[in-house]
Design a protein around this motif. Sequence first.
Motif, mmCIF file in Angstrom:
data_model
loop_
_atom_site.group_PDB
_atom_site.id
_atom_site.type_symbol
_atom_site.label_atom_id
_atom_site.label_comp_id
_atom_site.label_asym_id
_atom_site.label_seq_id
_atom_site.Cartn_x
_atom_site.Cartn_y
_atom_site.Cartn_z
ATOM 1 N N GLY A 80 0.817 -1.180 -0.247
ATOM 2 C CA GLY A 80 -0.030 0.070 -0.060
ATOM 3 C C GLY A 80 0.781 1.066 0.067
ATOM 4 N N VAL A 81 0.249 2.203 -0.443
ATOM 5 C CA VAL A 81 1.034 3.529 -0.717
ATOM 6 C C VAL A 81 1.416 4.280 0.735
ATOM 7 N N ASP A 82 0.629 4.166 1.631
ATOM 8 C CA ASP A 82 0.870 4.497 3.108
ATOM 9 C C ASP A 82 2.194 3.660 3.695
ATOM 10 N N VAL A 83 1.905 2.516 3.395
ATOM 11 C CA VAL A 83 3.256 1.719 4.164
ATOM 12 C C VAL A 83 4.533 1.803 3.179
ATOM 13 N N LEU A 84 4.402 1.705 2.033
ATOM 14 C CA LEU A 84 5.516 2.240 1.426
ATOM 15 C C LEU A 84 6.353 3.550 1.562
ATOM 16 N N THR A 85 5.413 4.334 1.532
ATOM 17 C CA THR A 85 5.824 5.943 2.001
ATOM 18 C C THR A 85 6.447 5.852 3.434
ATOM 19 N N ASP A 86 5.887 5.264 4.342
ATOM 20 C CA ASP A 86 6.183 5.014 5.744
ATOM 21 C C ASP A 86 7.513 4.396 5.720
ATOM 22 N N GLN A 87 7.950 3.230 4.898
ATOM 23 C CA GLN A 87 8.929 2.735 4.994
ATOM 24 C C GLN A 87 10.222 3.451 4.511
ATOM 25 N N ILE A 88 9.851 4.420 3.348
ATOM 26 C CA ILE A 88 10.869 5.200 2.577
ATOM 27 C C ILE A 88 11.304 6.328 3.547
ATOM 28 N N LEU A 89 10.129 7.056 4.343
ATOM 29 C CA LEU A 89 10.552 7.996 5.236
ATOM 30 C C LEU A 89 11.271 7.321 6.446
ATOM 31 N N ALA A 90 11.396 6.245 6.767
ATOM 32 C CA ALA A 90 11.916 5.743 7.683
ATOM 33 C C ALA A 90 13.513 5.424 7.336
ATOM 34 N N ALA A 91 13.604 5.031 6.293
ATOM 35 C CA ALA A 91 14.935 4.724 5.662
ATOM 36 C C ALA A 91 15.755 6.136 5.460
ATOM 37 N N VAL A 92 14.953 7.126 5.096
ATOM 38 C CA VAL A 92 15.517 8.459 5.151
ATOM 39 C C VAL A 92 15.907 8.895 6.345
ATOM 40 N N GLU A 93 15.187 8.963 7.498
ATOM 41 C CA GLU A 93 15.410 9.267 8.598
ATOM 42 C C GLU A 93 16.603 8.708 9.343
ATOM 43 N N ARG A 94 16.811 7.184 8.999
ATOM 44 C CA ARG A 94 17.942 6.281 9.337
ATOM 45 C C ARG A 94 19.089 6.708 8.730
ATOM 46 N N SER A 95 19.051 7.157 7.472
ATOM 47 C CA SER A 95 20.238 7.485 6.525
ATOM 48 C C SER A 95 20.728 8.961 7.171
ATOM 49 N N ARG A 96 19.844 9.712 7.347
ATOM 50 C CA ARG A 96 20.258 11.011 7.986
ATOM 51 C C ARG A 96 20.813 10.856 9.436
ATOM 52 N N ALA A 97 20.261 10.048 10.339
ATOM 53 C CA ALA A 97 20.714 9.737 11.674
ATOM 54 C C ALA A 97 22.104 9.323 11.639
ATOM 55 N N LEU A 98 22.226 8.582 10.689
ATOM 56 C CA LEU A 98 23.645 8.034 10.530
ATOM 57 C C LEU A 98 24.799 8.655 10.064
ATOM 58 N N GLY A 99 24.228 9.840 9.355
ATOM 59 C CA GLY A 99 25.266 10.844 8.550
ATOM 60 C C GLY A 99 25.466 10.441 7.076
ATOM 61 N N HIS A 100 24.798 9.671 6.634
ATOM 62 C CA HIS A 100 25.125 9.270 5.448
ATOM 63 C C HIS A 100 24.770 10.303 4.444
ATOM 64 N N ARG A 101 25.422 10.519 3.163
ATOM 65 C CA ARG A 101 25.660 11.481 2.406
ATOM 66 C C ARG A 101 25.206 10.868 1.052
ATOM 67 N N ASP A 102 24.214 11.425 0.327
ATOM 68 C CA ASP A 102 23.874 11.189 -1.025
ATOM 69 C C ASP A 102 23.272 9.740 -1.076
ATOM 70 N N THR A 103 22.429 9.507 -0.021
ATOM 71 C CA THR A 103 21.767 7.890 -0.038
ATOM 72 C C THR A 103 20.911 8.012 -1.272
ATOM 73 N N ARG A 104 20.441 7.115 -1.954
ATOM 74 C CA ARG A 104 19.626 6.779 -2.693
ATOM 75 C C ARG A 104 18.691 5.510 -2.619
ATOM 76 N N ILE A 105 17.276 5.950 -2.572
ATOM 77 C CA ILE A 105 16.370 4.907 -2.463
ATOM 78 C C ILE A 105 15.481 4.659 -3.542
ATOM 79 N N THR A 106 15.332 3.441 -3.841
ATOM 80 C CA THR A 106 14.781 3.112 -5.216
ATOM 81 C C THR A 106 13.457 2.322 -5.097
ATOM 82 N N LEU A 107 12.300 2.596 -5.646
ATOM 83 C CA LEU A 107 11.046 1.785 -5.440
ATOM 84 C C LEU A 107 10.644 1.666 -6.843
ATOM 85 N N THR A 108 10.096 0.088 -7.208
ATOM 86 C CA THR A 108 9.549 -0.083 -8.377
ATOM 87 C C THR A 108 8.442 -0.810 -8.089
#
Length: 94
Positions: free
Chosen positions: A29-57
Amino acid sequence: MVAASLSTPSFETNAASTPPPANDPVFDGVDVLTDQILAAVERSRALGHRDTRITLTRPTETVEGVRNRLLMAGLTPVVRASSMGGVSVLSVRC
């Protein structure tokens, strides 16, 4: 020559669990996928990663719904057509 048939519980339980059907709203579902992507973005930022790319097909309809929600969250996703008909690829850089 004698042959015996033994029951193997591990095979029986694995065969009993089937994957969810395609486009199941609980898993895709759109809500579930959006929440997963936002959580991954937050984890990436919290860990200090730069230029992280997340892809969804996913099917284009689902990708467009996720894209709209990510835009509302302040991200800039890019959507492109996949080589398979009716499917799109969403990419987010953060």
